[in-house]
Write a protein that holds these residues in place. Structure first.
Motif, PDB file in Angstrom:
ATOM      1  N   VAL A 205       3.065   6.823 -35.004  1.00  0.00           N
ATOM      2  CA  VAL A 205       1.871   6.745 -34.174  1.00  0.00           C
ATOM      3  C   VAL A 205       2.281   7.050 -32.743  1.00  0.00           C
ATOM      4  N   ASN A 206       1.694   8.134 -32.212  1.00  0.00           N
ATOM      5  CA  ASN A 206       1.955   8.584 -30.862  1.00  0.00           C
ATOM      6  C   ASN A 206       0.622   8.623 -30.125  1.00  0.00           C
ATOM      7  N   PRO A 207       0.584   8.432 -28.811  1.00  0.00           N
ATOM      8  CA  PRO A 207      -0.701   8.503 -28.104  1.00  0.00           C
ATOM      9  C   PRO A 207      -1.458   9.799 -28.340  1.00  0.00           C
ATOM     10  N   LYS A 208      -0.733  10.877 -28.700  1.00  0.00           N
ATOM     11  CA  LYS A 208      -1.382  12.171 -28.866  1.00  0.00           C
ATOM     12  C   LYS A 208      -1.598  12.561 -30.328  1.00  0.00           C
ATOM     13  N   TYR A 209      -0.950  11.874 -31.271  1.00  0.00           N
ATOM     14  CA  TYR A 209      -1.082  12.260 -32.675  1.00  0.00           C
ATOM     15  C   TYR A 209      -0.603  11.123 -33.574  1.00  0.00           C
ATOM     16  N   THR A 210      -0.901  11.259 -34.869  1.00  0.00           N
ATOM     17  CA  THR A 210      -0.395  10.347 -35.902  1.00  0.00           C
ATOM     18  C   THR A 210       0.175  11.193 -37.033  1.00  0.00           C
ATOM     19  N   LEU A 211       1.399  10.869 -37.459  1.00  0.00           N
ATOM     20  CA  LEU A 211       2.069  11.602 -38.535  1.00  0.00           C
ATOM     21  C   LEU A 211       2.344  10.660 -39.695  1.00  0.00           C
ATOM     22  N   THR A 212       1.985  11.073 -40.905  1.00  0.00           N
ATOM     23  CA  THR A 212       2.293  10.311 -42.112  1.00  0.00           C
ATOM     24  C   THR A 212       3.007  11.222 -43.100  1.00  0.00           C
ATOM     25  N   THR A 213       3.993  10.661 -43.822  1.00  0.00           N
ATOM     26  CA  THR A 213       4.762  11.442 -44.779  1.00  0.00           C
ATOM     27  C   THR A 213       5.470  10.502 -45.746  1.00  0.00           C
ATOM     28  N   ASP A 214       6.230  11.077 -46.701  1.00  0.00           N
ATOM     29  CA  ASP A 214       6.988  10.282 -47.665  1.00  0.00           C
ATOM     30  C   ASP A 214       8.426  10.056 -47.217  1.00  0.00           C
ATOM     31  N   THR A 215       9.054  11.092 -46.671  1.00  0.00           N
ATOM     32  CA  THR A 215      10.448  11.020 -46.233  1.00  0.00           C
ATOM     33  C   THR A 215      10.567  11.713 -44.890  1.00  0.00           C
ATOM     34  N   LEU A 216      11.267  11.072 -43.950  1.00  0.00           N
ATOM     35  CA  LEU A 216      11.359  11.609 -42.604  1.00  0.00           C
ATOM     36  C   LEU A 216      12.754  11.410 -42.033  1.00  0.00           C
ATOM     37  N   PHE A 217      13.295  12.487 -41.453  1.00  0.00           N
ATOM     38  CA  PHE A 217      14.527  12.407 -40.669  1.00  0.00           C
ATOM     39  C   PHE A 217      14.150  12.687 -39.229  1.00  0.00           C
ATOM     40  N   TYR A 218      14.482  11.779 -38.312  1.00  0.00           N
ATOM     41  CA  TYR A 218      14.031  11.883 -36.930  1.00  0.00           C
ATOM     42  C   TYR A 218      15.190  11.685 -35.978  1.00  0.00           C
ATOM     43  N   ASN A 219      15.358  12.632 -35.029  1.00  0.00           N
ATOM     44  CA  ASN A 219      16.373  12.518 -33.988  1.00  0.00           C
ATOM     45  C   ASN A 219      15.666  12.162 -32.687  1.00  0.00           C
ATOM     46  N   SER A 220      15.922  10.961 -32.171  1.00  0.00           N
ATOM     47  CA  SER A 220      15.209  10.485 -30.990  1.00  0.00           C
ATOM     48  C   SER A 220      15.674  11.175 -29.716  1.00  0.00           C
ATOM     49  N   ILE A 221      16.782  11.922 -29.767  1.00  0.00           N
ATOM     50  CA  ILE A 221      17.246  12.662 -28.589  1.00  0.00           C
ATOM     51  C   ILE A 221      16.577  14.028 -28.532  1.00  0.00           C
ATOM     52  N   THR A 222      16.658  14.777 -29.645  1.00  0.00           N
ATOM     53  CA  THR A 222      16.040  16.112 -29.682  1.00  0.00           C
ATOM     54  C   THR A 222      14.546  16.052 -29.944  1.00  0.00           C
ATOM     55  N   TRP A 224      13.105  16.061 -32.772  1.00  0.00           N
ATOM     56  CA  TRP A 224      12.717  16.814 -33.967  1.00  0.00           C
ATOM     57  C   TRP A 224      12.618  15.881 -35.166  1.00  0.00           C
ATOM     58  N   SER A 225      11.529  15.993 -35.908  1.00  0.00           N
ATOM     59  CA  SER A 225      11.316  15.249 -37.148  1.00  0.00           C
ATOM     60  C   SER A 225      11.367  16.224 -38.321  1.00  0.00           C
ATOM     61  N   HIS A 226      12.210  15.942 -39.291  1.00  0.00           N
ATOM     62  CA  HIS A 226      12.280  16.727 -40.524  1.00  0.00           C
ATOM     63  C   HIS A 226      11.683  15.872 -41.641  1.00  0.00           C
ATOM     64  N   PHE A 227      10.761  16.432 -42.395  1.00  0.00           N
ATOM     65  CA  PHE A 227      10.111  15.612 -43.406  1.00  0.00           C
ATOM     66  C   PHE A 227       9.967  16.357 -44.718  1.00  0.00           C
ATOM     67  N   GLN A 228       9.832  15.569 -45.786  1.00  0.00           N
ATOM     68  CA  GLN A 228       9.611  16.083 -47.135  1.00  0.00           C
ATOM     69  C   GLN A 228       8.524  15.257 -47.793  1.00  0.00           C
ATOM     70  N   GLY A 229       7.817  15.892 -48.721  1.00  0.00           N
ATOM     71  CA  GLY A 229       6.708  15.225 -49.364  1.00  0.00           C
ATOM     72  C   GLY A 229       5.419  15.512 -48.606  1.00  0.00           C
ATOM     73  N   LYS A 230       4.319  15.053 -49.134  1.00  0.00           N
ATOM     74  CA  LYS A 230       3.021  15.309 -48.524  1.00  0.00           C
ATOM     75  C   LYS A 230       2.985  14.736 -47.113  1.00  0.00           C
ATOM     76  N   THR A 231       2.706  15.605 -46.144  1.00  0.00           N
ATOM     77  CA  THR A 231       2.755  15.227 -44.736  1.00  0.00           C
ATOM     78  C   THR A 231       1.431  15.572 -44.075  1.00  0.00           C
ATOM     79  N   ARG A 232       1.006  14.702 -43.171  1.00  0.00           N
ATOM     80  CA  ARG A 232      -0.258  14.899 -42.460  1.00  0.00           C
ATOM     81  C   ARG A 232      -0.064  14.537 -40.983  1.00  0.00           C
ATOM     82  N   ILE A 233      -0.445  15.452 -40.091  1.00  0.00           N
ATOM     83  CA  ILE A 233      -0.363  15.212 -38.655  1.00  0.00           C
ATOM     84  C   ILE A 233      -1.774  15.352 -38.093  1.00  0.00           C
TER      85      ILE A 233
END
Length: 561
Positions: A205-222, A224-233
């Protein structure tokens, strides 16, 4: 035999418990001497661990209120109460109560548990199991928390491998940084690389968007979020649906490798792979691309597509096709490349086709190499070797403007080297009109009702009596003509100026008199719906004759491919 010792700090006195005061006093003296010699390093007593050398022991720091030592079967266990502090490998552990197994280098801690690792990481909770040999900390409670300078991770249970800096939670957890709140049922956090991995019911949950998915890899420095499975932004700008890809939570760029769709109030962009920049509203898709404009129900499809939302510009190429739905009918246009320009002020659209254009609608069809379709006034402009068919009519010119009213062809304007052919199916003959400029008008049943010729007018038409018998062939030349049709036949013709013509009786009609120069009935090239939507290969264009080249620079000849 079980032995127990209890030490309690009470001012300057030492209070002992036991039945043999003398023996206990001697033991206390020996114990206190060992305590001073080791500088309170209780946990440094014991044999080396492992083949790689001794394991660094957990160190108990001074300041606790009480210490109870028990020894059972040669295993020494210490119970430390209040203001408890341990130190190990640069980290300090705080709690209210600790049970320390010296032999296994294990600590059980309870109440206000806190681990401080350097000046960056703090772990808190209600209970703790700390395995000193592996530096594994298992923290649980109503709110187990790991906090560093970037993020705060909370769950009912946290497993923190201090040796490699990886924290995980096997129960639903929550991660908060300055921009996002992320929740999932299971997750991992690398405190060194600042990388997160989340599983099952993942949500950002971000002030500008909401992202939902099954699997997520997220780098808080870069970011970038990498995700697999049904994803919705979802955001105020629209919704993105995908199955696999990556998304930058800061720049809001998205890259997807599977079927993905971007949807907002104005359009939907879909492709087998897709790049999309939410801030710039720029999208590029490949593979079975679809761009749907919702306000006028216009759908562009092709192998590749490009979209610039702020400009309202779309481009589709590779088996490009546009479907424009008006009322119950659909206009199909295919081309090598299709462009769409949307005017957001008045919600109108201009479509441009380039190269090898085929058009199909139930009431007329056509071919050309350049096309412009204005949805606001339902006007279609055909350029570069255009040829159109409507019912039993064929229309050719250097350029043709087609005007639709109520989704039906109402009028066509043919400019330069214009040629109209009307097929009389009963006579198996063709009425013909040519000139510099021709305006062709159609009735509500899509039949030609009037033709106005302006400049260099010529006509060939068959005169038929009421008994359906052929009277003869009329050949007329005049600068301007007004020809009225009924049921694909000439009903009345009038001329402006002095006409030059002849009526040839049926028995004297020669083959060369039946056709005007440049005549070419190309009905076999008339596009079908299947050909226009790329389901069938259209036939090759007929060869261009010398007369056709002379007549209109190829405008009335076959399209040179």
């Amino acid at each position: 035999m079980k032995q127990s010792k209890k030490i309690a700090a009470t001012g300057n006195h030492i209070k002992l418990s036991g039945v043999h005061i003398v023996k206990q006093t001697m033991k206390l003296i020996v114990f206190f001497g060992l305590l001073l010699a080791s500088s309170y390093t209780w946990a440094q007593i014991g044999p080396p661990r492992g083949a790689g050398g001794p394991t660094e022991r957990v160190e108990l720091l001074p300041g606790s209120d009480s210490l109870v030592i028990t020894n059972e079967g040669g295993v020494e266990v210490r119970r430390v109460v209040n203001n408890v502090r341990f130190r190990h490998k640069g980290a300090v552990l705080h709690c209210n109560l600790a049970i320390h197994n010296v032999a296994s280098n294990l600590i059980e801690a309870y109440g206000n548990v806190k681990i401080v690792q350097g000046d960056t990481i703090t772990v808190t909770g209600d209970t703790l199991y700390y395995y000193g040999d592996t530096r594994l900390a298992i923290v649980s409670g109503r709110k187990a928390m790991l906090k560093d300078k970037k993020s705060t991770l909370t769950s009912r249970k946290l497993v923190y491998d201090m040796a490699v800096g990886i924290a995980s939670y096997p129960a639903p957890g929550r991660t908060v940084d300055k921009d996002n709140v992320l929740t999932s049922e299971e997750g991992f956090y690398n405190t060194r690389t600042k990388e997160f991995t989340y599983y099952r019911n993942v949500k950002i949950v971000n002030p500008k968007y909401t992202l939902t998915t099954d699997t997520l890899f997220y780098n808080s420095i870069t970011k970038w979020s990498h995700f697999q499975g049904k994803t919705r932004i979802e955001s105020k700008d629209g919704t993105l649906v995908a199955n696999k890809g990556r998304y930058n939570t800061e720049t809001r760029e998205a890259i997807f490798n599977t079927r993905t769709s971007v949807d907002n109030e104005s359009y939907t962009l879909t492709g087998d792979s897709l790049f999309y920049d939410n801030l710039k509203e720029i999208g590029f898709a490949k593979g079975n691309v679809e761009i749907l404009a919702k306000n006028d129900k216009t759908l562009l499809t092709g192998e590749e597509g490009f979209y610039r939302g702020k400009e309202g510009f779309s481009k589709v190429y590779g088996r490009a096709l546009v479907r424009s739905v008006v009322q119950a009918d659909t206009l199909f246009i295919r081309a090598d490349t299709l462009y769409s320009y949307e005017n957001k002020v008045d919600s109108t659209r201009r479509l441009i086709g380039n190269k090898n254009i085929y058009m199909f609608k139930t009431d007329f069809q056509g071919k050309c190499d350049s096309l412009v379709y204005n949805t606001s006034d339902s006007t279609i402009l055909f350029f570069r070797n255009p040829i159109l068919w409507s019912d039993n009519y064929q229309l050719v010119a250097d350029s043709i403007n087609a005007y639709l009213v109520n989704n039906k062809i109402n009028r066509m304007l043919l400019k330069s080297n214009s040629f109209v052919i009307s097929e009389d199916t009963l006579l198996n003959q063709h009425n013909q009109v040519k000139g510099r400029t021709i305006q062709a008008y159609f009735n509500s049943e899509n039949k030609l009702r009037q033709v106005l010729v302006d400049g260099n007018g010529q006509s060939v038409y068959y005169a038929v009596g009421e008994d359906e018998k052929l009277i003869g062939l009329n050949r007329v030349e005049c600068g301007k003509m007004n020809i009225q049709f009924l049921d694909n036949r000439v009903k009345r013709i009038s001329f402006v100026g002095r006409p030059d013509g002849e009526l040839i009786p049926p028995q004297k009609i020669q083959p060369d008199k039946r056709k005007l120069e440049g005549f070419n009935w190309r009905i076999n090239e008339k596009p079908t719906r299947a050909q226009t939507i790329w389901a069938e290969v259209p036939p090759a264009a007929e060869p261009v004759s010398k007369n056709e080249l002379k007549q209109g620079k190829g405008a009335v000849g076959a399209i040179n491919r």
